[in-house]
Design a protein around this motif. Structure first.
Motif, PDB file in Angstrom:
ATOM      1  N   ASP A 220       1.044  -1.279   0.059  1.00 26.68           N
ATOM      2  CA  ASP A 220       0.157   0.059   0.185  1.00 26.68           C
ATOM      3  C   ASP A 220       0.840   1.233  -0.076  1.00 26.68           C
ATOM      4  O   ASP A 220       0.532   2.210  -0.611  1.00 26.68           O
ATOM      5  CB  ASP A 220      -0.788   0.050   1.330  1.00 26.68           C
ATOM      6  N   VAL A 221       1.735   1.250   0.760  1.00 27.06           N
ATOM      7  CA  VAL A 221       2.601   2.513   1.001  1.00 27.06           C
ATOM      8  C   VAL A 221       4.075   2.457   0.666  1.00 27.06           C
ATOM      9  O   VAL A 221       4.511   3.809   0.252  1.00 27.06           O
ATOM     10  CB  VAL A 221       2.649   2.947   2.524  1.00 27.06           C
ATOM     11  N   CYS A 222       4.554   1.593   0.287  1.00 22.54           N
ATOM     12  CA  CYS A 222       6.250   1.675  -0.127  1.00 22.54           C
ATOM     13  C   CYS A 222       6.323   1.934  -1.345  1.00 22.54           C
ATOM     14  O   CYS A 222       5.567   1.256  -2.423  1.00 22.54           O
ATOM     15  CB  CYS A 222       6.802   0.107   0.413  1.00 22.54           C
ATOM     16  N   THR A 223       7.399   2.528  -1.966  1.00 25.45           N
ATOM     17  CA  THR A 223       7.859   3.037  -3.254  1.00 25.45           C
ATOM     18  C   THR A 223       8.908   1.924  -3.740  1.00 25.45           C
ATOM     19  O   THR A 223       9.173   1.949  -4.731  1.00 25.45           O
ATOM     20  CB  THR A 223       8.482   4.259  -3.429  1.00 25.45           C
ATOM     21  N   ARG A 224       9.594   0.951  -2.865  1.00 26.55           N
ATOM     22  CA  ARG A 224      10.678   0.333  -3.110  1.00 26.55           C
ATOM     23  C   ARG A 224      10.656  -0.764  -1.962  1.00 26.55           C
ATOM     24  O   ARG A 224      10.215  -0.687  -0.753  1.00 26.55           O
ATOM     25  CB  ARG A 224      11.809   1.128  -2.946  1.00 26.55           C
ATOM     26  N   ILE A 225      11.044  -2.109  -2.547  1.00 23.42           N
ATOM     27  CA  ILE A 225      11.007  -3.304  -1.836  1.00 23.42           C
ATOM     28  C   ILE A 225      12.369  -3.914  -1.441  1.00 23.42           C
ATOM     29  O   ILE A 225      13.147  -3.992  -2.571  1.00 23.42           O
ATOM     30  CB  ILE A 225      10.164  -4.618  -2.278  1.00 23.42           C
ATOM     31  N   VAL A 226      12.799  -4.124  -0.333  1.00 24.68           N
ATOM     32  CA  VAL A 226      14.022  -4.991   0.042  1.00 24.68           C
ATOM     33  C   VAL A 226      13.574  -6.238   0.502  1.00 24.68           C
ATOM     34  O   VAL A 226      12.893  -5.946   1.728  1.00 24.68           O
ATOM     35  CB  VAL A 226      15.016  -4.086   0.724  1.00 24.68           C
ATOM     36  N   VAL A 227      14.065  -7.212   0.348  1.00 27.05           N
ATOM     37  CA  VAL A 227      13.808  -8.337   0.888  1.00 27.05           C
ATOM     38  C   VAL A 227      15.072  -9.166   1.530  1.00 27.05           C
ATOM     39  O   VAL A 227      16.068  -9.042   0.674  1.00 27.05           O
ATOM     40  CB  VAL A 227      13.102  -9.582   0.043  1.00 27.05           C
ATOM     41  N   MET A 228      14.883  -9.277   2.808  1.00 28.35           N
ATOM     42  CA  MET A 228      16.151  -9.912   3.523  1.00 28.35           C
ATOM     43  C   MET A 228      16.175 -11.391   3.675  1.00 28.35           C
ATOM     44  O   MET A 228      14.830 -11.863   4.172  1.00 28.35           O
ATOM     45  CB  MET A 228      16.526  -9.319   4.677  1.00 28.35           C
ATOM     46  N   SER A 229      17.222 -12.185   3.802  1.00 31.16           N
ATOM     47  CA  SER A 229      17.140 -13.486   4.124  1.00 31.16           C
ATOM     48  C   SER A 229      18.521 -13.676   4.512  1.00 31.16           C
ATOM     49  O   SER A 229      19.386 -13.725   3.978  1.00 31.16           O
ATOM     50  CB  SER A 229      16.704 -14.518   2.931  1.00 31.16           C
ATOM     51  N   GLY A 230      18.521 -14.507   5.704  1.00 35.10           N
ATOM     52  CA  GLY A 230      19.879 -14.769   6.478  1.00 35.10           C
ATOM     53  C   GLY A 230      20.805 -13.775   6.578  1.00 35.10           C
ATOM     54  O   GLY A 230      22.021 -14.084   6.269  1.00 35.10           O
ATOM     55  N   GLY A 231      20.302 -12.551   6.738  1.00 35.49           N
ATOM     56  CA  GLY A 231      21.135 -11.250   6.692  1.00 35.49           C
ATOM     57  C   GLY A 231      21.604 -10.564   5.522  1.00 35.49           C
ATOM     58  O   GLY A 231      22.451  -9.569   5.511  1.00 35.49           O
ATOM     59  N   ARG A 232      21.190 -11.235   4.380  1.00 29.55           N
ATOM     60  CA  ARG A 232      21.484 -10.619   3.145  1.00 29.55           C
ATOM     61  C   ARG A 232      20.226 -10.197   2.251  1.00 29.55           C
ATOM     62  O   ARG A 232      19.301 -10.521   2.718  1.00 29.55           O
ATOM     63  CB  ARG A 232      22.229 -11.704   1.966  1.00 29.55           C
ATOM     64  N   GLN A 233      20.510  -9.121   1.601  1.00 26.43           N
ATOM     65  CA  GLN A 233      19.447  -8.656   0.829  1.00 26.43           C
ATOM     66  C   GLN A 233      19.265  -9.656  -0.387  1.00 26.43           C
ATOM     67  O   GLN A 233      20.427  -9.878  -1.182  1.00 26.43           O
ATOM     68  CB  GLN A 233      19.841  -7.142  -0.110  1.00 26.43           C
ATOM     69  N   ILE A 234      18.289 -10.041  -0.543  1.00 27.09           N
ATOM     70  CA  ILE A 234      18.150 -10.896  -1.773  1.00 27.09           C
ATOM     71  C   ILE A 234      17.240 -10.283  -2.747  1.00 27.09           C
ATOM     72  O   ILE A 234      17.312 -10.542  -4.069  1.00 27.09           O
ATOM     73  CB  ILE A 234      17.439 -12.371  -1.626  1.00 27.09           C
ATOM     74  N   ILE A 235      16.610  -9.338  -2.439  1.00 26.72           N
ATOM     75  CA  ILE A 235      15.675  -8.575  -3.728  1.00 26.72           C
ATOM     76  C   ILE A 235      15.867  -7.008  -3.243  1.00 26.72           C
ATOM     77  O   ILE A 235      15.653  -6.589  -2.057  1.00 26.72           O
ATOM     78  CB  ILE A 235      14.469  -8.908  -3.632  1.00 26.72           C
ATOM     79  N   ASP A 236      16.052  -6.101  -4.150  1.00 26.53           N
ATOM     80  CA  ASP A 236      16.010  -4.756  -3.911  1.00 26.53           C
ATOM     81  C   ASP A 236      15.429  -3.890  -5.388  1.00 26.53           C
ATOM     82  O   ASP A 236      16.166  -4.089  -6.206  1.00 26.53           O
ATOM     83  CB  ASP A 236      17.361  -4.171  -3.620  1.00 26.53           C
ATOM     84  N   ARG A 237      14.249  -3.761  -5.400  1.00 27.18           N
ATOM     85  CA  ARG A 237      13.670  -3.209  -6.606  1.00 27.18           C
ATOM     86  C   ARG A 237      12.289  -2.253  -6.275  1.00 27.18           C
ATOM     87  O   ARG A 237      11.909  -2.184  -5.271  1.00 27.18           O
ATOM     88  CB  ARG A 237      13.368  -4.164  -7.584  1.00 27.18           C
ATOM     89  N   PRO A 238      12.048  -1.344  -7.142  1.00 27.90           N
ATOM     90  CA  PRO A 238      10.813  -0.709  -7.040  1.00 27.90           C
ATOM     91  C   PRO A 238       9.833  -1.265  -6.941  1.00 27.90           C
ATOM     92  O   PRO A 238       9.531  -2.312  -7.234  1.00 27.90           O
ATOM     93  CB  PRO A 238      10.696   0.205  -8.464  1.00 27.90           C
ATOM     94  N   ALA A 239       8.597  -0.873  -5.776  1.00 27.34           N
ATOM     95  CA  ALA A 239       7.552  -1.820  -5.732  1.00 27.34           C
ATOM     96  C   ALA A 239       6.539  -1.493  -6.925  1.00 27.34           C
ATOM     97  O   ALA A 239       5.729  -2.617  -6.993  1.00 27.34           O
ATOM     98  CB  ALA A 239       6.842  -0.803  -4.655  1.00 27.34           C
ATOM     99  N   ALA A 240       6.609  -0.772  -7.894  1.00 32.31           N
ATOM    100  CA  ALA A 240       5.592  -0.668  -8.855  1.00 32.31           C
ATOM    101  C   ALA A 240       5.476  -2.112  -9.764  1.00 32.31           C
ATOM    102  O   ALA A 240       6.755  -2.638  -9.985  1.00 32.31           O
ATOM    103  CB  ALA A 240       6.001   0.502  -9.978  1.00 32.31           C
TER     104      ALA A 240
END
Lengths: 519, 342
Positions: A220-240
Motif C-alpha cells: 500500500d505505502v512503499c515505493t521500493r521493496i527490499v527482501v532480506m534472508s539470512g542477513g543478506r539482501q536478496i531483492i531490492d527493486r521498485p515496488a511498482a
C-alpha cells in the motif's frame, strides 16, 4: 517475477552521493559467532519509502537497530545526508542527526501526560505557555488532536505511536523515519491514517524504512521493496508492478517439510466453532492456524486453555469442553506453549530441571522425587529436544536463548504427553538447528497420538511442521491441506482473505483426495 | 569439585562464614560466650523469632511481605490470655489464640490473593489494627495469673531439649521439607518468580498465596503464645517489632525481596546471626539502643554485600558453563580424530 540479485534502484544516479538521504554501505553485524547482517548496502533518496521484508531472524530488526544506534555494526558505514555517523555513537547522536524510530509498542512513560512525554529528556526552552504551544503544533503536525494533559496510559496504541512520532518531530526535521511493525496491532482506519502521514513525511523529503510482516500494508505505502534472508539482501527493486504473489514467493525458502503421518482415518480430537464455520483436528494431526501478527489465531489458543474468553460449542474427543482456568485444560490433557515464552513461561529463579518438571510435581506425589523419577524425566525430556548446556541443577538463566526455549517446550511436551498441544509460534527466535529439533520432536509426539494446534504469523513456521492449516483473518477462514500447506499458498490465502474475496469456506467440501500422497 | 563450584558454595553460605567469624570474635573477648549453656540460651532466645521468620521467608519468596506478624502475635497472646484466665484450660486457651492467628492470616490472604491488594499496604494496615486491638482488649495492662499448665510450657524440657528449641527444630525441618521436597514448595517459588507463568502451569496462584498467609498467621500466634508462656505473663506489646526483625532475618538469609528464590539454610543462618549478635552485644555490655543500631547497620551491609555475592555466583556459573562447552567441543574433536573415514 523479480530477480534474486541485489539491484540498485534505477532512479538513483551513479556518483551523486550528495543526494542520498541515507546510506548503509557494506554494513555487517556480528553477534558472537552469528552474522546477523551480512554486507548490507542501501542508498535512499529523500522521499523514498522502503519496505523491508523477511522472515524472523532475516536481519531486518538489526538493520533498524544499526540505524538508531542501538547496535554498533562490526563493519561498514552509515551516513545521513552524506555525513557519516562514527561507529559506536550513542542513540542520542543518531536522533540529533534526524533519525526517528516508531516501534510497534512505543517506549513512553505511561504514567505521565502527553506533554510530559514530549518534553522528557529534552532541554526546556522558553516559558510553559510557549512550550505547550509548540507541543500542540507538533501534535497537529502528526495528525493527532490529543489533549496535552491526557495520561499516555489512556491512549490507544495508534495514538501512542503518534506521540512517539511527535517526539521525533520535536527534535527538528525528521530526515530518516524508521517504522518497526507499526500496523501490527492497528485497525484499518488507524492504518490508513498512519500511511497517509507517512506519505506526507515522504513528500517533505523524509526517507522512510518500513518493516512489516503485513504484505498488503507494504504494498500500500512503499515505493521500493527490499527482501532480506539470512542477513543478506536478496531483492531490492521498485515496488511498482510487484504483486503479493511475487512477495510471497520471494519470502518462500524455508525448512523442507518433514514426513507427515496419515491421520485420515483417525477420529476428530478437537472441534471448535469459528466465525460461521468450524475448525477441527484429528488425533495425531498437526494443524496450523495461520494469520496476521497478533491475530485471532493466538487468542483462540488462549481461549482453549481457559485464559481467554469463555468458549462454547467446543468438542474434545466428542465431549463438550468449557475451560474456565488452566487447570481445567491441564486435567483434560491440554497443554499450552505461549508465544512469549520468556515472559509467560520462564521461571527465572529456579533450576532448569524445575522449569521443566514444575507443573507435574503434584502428579508425582510429594516426597523425594528429586532423586529418581524426576531426574530421569528431566534427562529424557532433554534428549528428546536435543538440549545442550550445563546440568539441570543449574539456573535456567545459564542456558543460551535457544536452549531456554527448548526447556519451556519440553515442559509441555515430554514429562507428561499432551492429548492436545497448543503451540504459539513454537520456533520463534531460535536458530535453524533448534528449529529442526523442535519440528522433529513435535512430529514424534504426533506420531504417538498427540494432536497439535500451531498458531503462527510466520508462514514458514506453519509450512515446516503442519499436516494441514487454516488461514485466519478476523472471523474468516480458509483451509489448506497436505502439500498445499506451503509458504506461498499460506501468504497468498491470507492476502486474498484480507482482501475479502473468499468463498465461504463451509461450502468447500472435505475431500480425502486433497490429502497429500504419503510415501 | 571445580574452583567454580567451591566459589559458588562459599558465596552462597557467606552468612555462615560471617556467623562463625563473629562468634569467634565474641568468644575471644569473653570466653563465656562460647559455652554450651550460652549456645542453648541463644537458641531459646531466638526460637519464637525463628518460628515467625520461617513463614515470613515463604511470604517473601512469593514476592509478598507480611508486616502484621508481630501484631498478630501480640493480639493472639492477649486473646489466648483471656481464654486461659476464663477457662483455666490450656488447650482451649491456645486454640483461641491459634484461631485468631488463622483468622488474621486469612484476612491478609484474602485481601492480597483474591482482591489483589498490595501486601505492604494491607499488612501495614493490619499491623496497626491488631496492635490497637491488643491494647484495647487488655486496656494496656499485662495479664498475669495464667494457669500453671500454660506457664510450665515456657520451661518445659523434652529430654534435655527445651520445648521452644524442639518446636523451632521441627519448624525448620518442616520448612526445609516443604520447600525442597514438595510440589507446593516449588509452586511457591514459581508464584514469586513469575506469577503469570505459574498460573499458566496450572498452579492455583490465589490459593497458594492465601494458604501461605494463613499459615503465617497461625505460626505468628504460636510464637506470641510461646513468648507469653516463657514470660509467664501476657503483654499486649509482646510481638512489638518482630515483623521487622523477621524481615531482617529473611533478608540476611539471602532471600531477595523480588521473590522466587530462597533457601531454608539461609533463614537459619540469618536467624543465628541475629541471635549471636544480640547475645554477644549483651554479654559485652553494649546498651540496648546501640544494639538496635548495630543490627540495622548489619542488614544494610549484608544486603550491599549480597549484590556483589550474586555477581560472584553469576560469573562462577558462567565460567563453569564456558568450561563445559570447551570440554564438550574438545571431546567432539577428539572423537572426530579417532572416527574412521569422513
Amino acid at each position: 517475477m523479480i530477480g534474486a540479485a541485489p539491484a540498485m534502484d534505477p532512479a538513483l544516479p551513479a556518483g551523486a552521493p550528495a543526494l542520498e538521504r541515507v546510506h548503509f554501505q557494506d554494513m555487517t553485524v556480528d553477534f558472537g559467532a552469528t552474522r546477523a547482517v551480512d554486507n548490507f548496502s542501501l542508498a535512499m533518496l529523500p522521499g523514498e519509502i522502503v519496505g523491508l521484508l523477511g522472515h524472523n531472524g532475516a536481519g531486518k530488526s538489526t538493520v533498524l537497530n544499526v540505524a538508531t544506534g542501538a547496535v554498533a555494526p562490526t563493519g561498514g558505514s552509515f551516513a545521513v545526508d552524506g555525513v557519516e555517523v562514527p561507529r559506536g555513537s550513542s542513540p542520542r547522536a543518531f536522533a540529533e542527526l534526524g533519525v526517528t524510530v516508531v516501534h510497534q509498542e512505543p517506549a513512553l512513560a505511561k504514567n505521565l501526560s502527553v506533554f510530559d512525554n514530549l518534553e522528557l529528556g529534552r532541554s526546556r526552552k522558553g516559558g510553559r505557555d510557549a512550550r505547550r504551544h509548540t507541543a500542540r503544533a507538533v501534535l497537529s503536525k502528526v495528525g493527532a488532536g490529543i489533549d496535552l494533559d491526557r495520561p499516555v496510559s489512556t491512549l490507544s496504541l495508534g495514538q501512542r505511536q503518534l506521540v512517539d512520532l511527535a517526539r521525533g518531530v520535536m527534535e527538528g526535521e525528521i530526515k530518516v523515519l524508521l517504522l518497526d511493525e507499526p500496523t501490527a496491532a492497528l485497525g484499518a482506519q488507524e492504518t490508513a491514517a498512519l500511511h497517509g502521514l507517512i506519505r506526507e513525511f515522504a513528500a517533505a523529503g523524509t526517507a522512510v524504512i518500513y518493516v512489516s510482516h503485513r504484505l498488503p500494508d507494504i504494498l500500500d505505502v512503499c515505493t521500493r521493496i527490499v527482501v532480506m534472508s539470512g542477513g543478506r539482501q536478496i531483492i531490492d527493486r521498485p515496488a511498482a508492478g510487484i504483486t503479493a504473489r511475487d512477495l510471497a514467493q520471494a519470502l518462500a525458502p524455508g525448512i523442507s517439510k518433514p514426513e507427515l503421518t496419515d491421520t485420515s482415518k483417525d477420529k476428530t480430537a478437537i472441534e471448535l466453532p469459528f466465525g460461521s464455520s468450524r475448525i477441527q483436528a484429528r488425533t495425531g494431526e498437526v494443524v496450523g492456524l495461520f494469520g496476521m501478527a497478533s491475530g485471532e489465531q493466538f487468542s483462540l489458543l488462549e481461549d482453549l486453555y481457559g485464559v481467554g474468553r469463555p468458549m462454547t460449542g467446543v468438542l474434545l474427543d466428542g465431549e463438550a469442553y468449557q475451560p474456565a482456568k488452566p487447570l481445567d485444560a491441564l486435567r483434560r490433557g491440554i497443554h499450552y506453549v505461549p508465544a512469549d515464552r520468556e515472559r509467560d513461561g520462564l521461571l527465572p529463579t529456579v533450576s532448569a530441571k524445575m522449569n521443566v518438571l514444575l507443573p507435574w510435581l503434584s502428579h508425582m506425589g510429594a516426597g523425594w522425587w528429586v532423586g529418581g523419577a524426576g531426574k530421569g524425566m528431566y534427562s529424557g525430556s532433554r534428549n528428546e529436544l536435543n538440549v545442550h548446556g550445563p546440568t539441570g541443577e543449574e539456573p535456567i538463566a545459564e542456558f543460551s536463548g535457544g536452549n531456554r526455549q527448548k526447556h519451556l517446550l519440553a515442559r509441555w511436551m515430554f514429562p507428561k504427553r499432551p492429548r492436545l498441544l497448543l503451540l504459539a509460534q513454537p520456533t520463534q527466535g531460535v536458530d535453524f538447528g533448534a528449529k529442526v529439533d523442535i519440528v522433529r520432536a513435535l512430529r514424534r509426539l504426533a506420531a504417538e497420538g498427540t494432536t497439535a494446534l500451531v498458531a503462527s504469523a510466520e508462514s514458514d513456521e506453519i509450512a515446516s511442521m503442519c499436516d494441514r492449516s487454516y488461514v485466519i483473518y478476523k472471523d474468516r477462514l480458509r483451509e489448506l491441506r497436505g502439500q498445499k500447506v506451503s509458504d506461498e499458498n499460506l501468504l497468498e490465502s491470507l492476502l486474498s482473505l484480507a482482501a475479502g474475496n473468499e468463498p465461504d469456506p463451509t461450502t468447500v467440501p472435505f475431500k480425502d483426495s486433497d490429502r497429500k500422497q504419503l510415501p | 569439585m571445580s574452583i567454580e563450584k567451591i566459589k559458588i558454595v562459599l558465596a552462597r553460605n557467606g552468612v555462615f562464614g560471617a556467623l562463625i567469624l563473629m562468634a569467634l570474635i565474641f568468644g575471644a573477648i569473653n570466653p563465656r560466650f562460647l559455652s554450651f549453656n550460652n549456645g542453648s540460651t541463644i537458641l531459646q532466645q531466638i526460637a519464637e523469632l525463628g518460628i515467625i521468620s520461617l513463614p515470613v521467608a515463604f511470604v517473601v519468596m512469593m514476592g509478598c511481605a507480611d508486616l502484621s506478624v508481630g501484631a498478630i502475635a501480640s493480639c493472639s497472646a492477649v486473646i489466648a490470655g483471656y481464654a486461659l484466665l476464663g477457662s483455666h484450660n490450656v488447650i482451649i486457651g491456645m486454640l483461641a489464640g491459634l484461631a485468631f492467628g488463622v483468622l488474621a492470616g486469612a484476612i491478609n490472604g484474602f485481601l492480597v490473593a483474591y482482591l489483589r491488594l498490595n501486601t505492604f499496604v494491607v499488612t501495614l494496615g493490619f499491623l496497626n489494627v491488631w496492635n490497637g486491638l491488643a491494647f484495647l482488649l487488655s486496656g494496656g495492662k499485662t495479664l498475669t495469673g495464667l494457669p500453671a499448665g500454660f506457664t510450665r510450657l515456657g520451661t518445659f524440657f523434652i529430654g534435655f531439649v527445651p520445648l521452644q528449641i524442639a518446636v523451632l527444630i521441627v519448624a525448620v525441618a518442616a520448612a526445609w521439607y516443604i520447600l525442597n521436597h514438595t510440589a507446593k514448595g516449588k509452586q511457591i517459588l514459581a508464584v514469586g518468580g513469575n506469577n503469570r507463568a505459574a498460573h499458566l502451569m496450572g498452579v492455583r496462584v490465589e490459593a497458594t498465596k492465601f494458604r501461605v498467609f494463613v499459615v503465617t498467621g497461625a505460626l505468628s500466634a504460636l510464637a506470641g503464645m510461646m513468648l507469653s508462656a516463657k514470660l509467664a505473663a501476657v503483654s499486649p506489646s509482646v510481638g512489638n517489632g518482630m515483623e521487622l526483625t523477621a524481615l531482617i532475618v529473611v533478608l540476611l538469609g539471602g532471600i531477595a525481596f523480588e521473590g522466587g528464590t530462597g533457601r531454608i539454610s539461609g533463614v537459619v543462618a540469618g536467624l543465628l546471626f541475629v541471635g549471636v549478635l544480640r547475645n554477644g552485644l549483651v554479654i559485652l555490655g553494649v546498651s540496648a539502643y546501640l544494639q538496635t543500631i548495630l543490627v540495622g547497620l548489619t542488614l544494610v551491609v549484608a544486603v550491599a554485600l549480597d549484590k556483589s555475592i550474586q555477581r560472584i555466583i553469576r560469573s562462577a556459573w558462567q565460567s563453569r558453563a564456558r568450561k563445559l562447552v570447551q570440554q564438550d567441543s574438545a571431546g567432539a574433536r577428539s572423537l572426530e580424530l579417532v572416527s574412521p573415514g569422513k
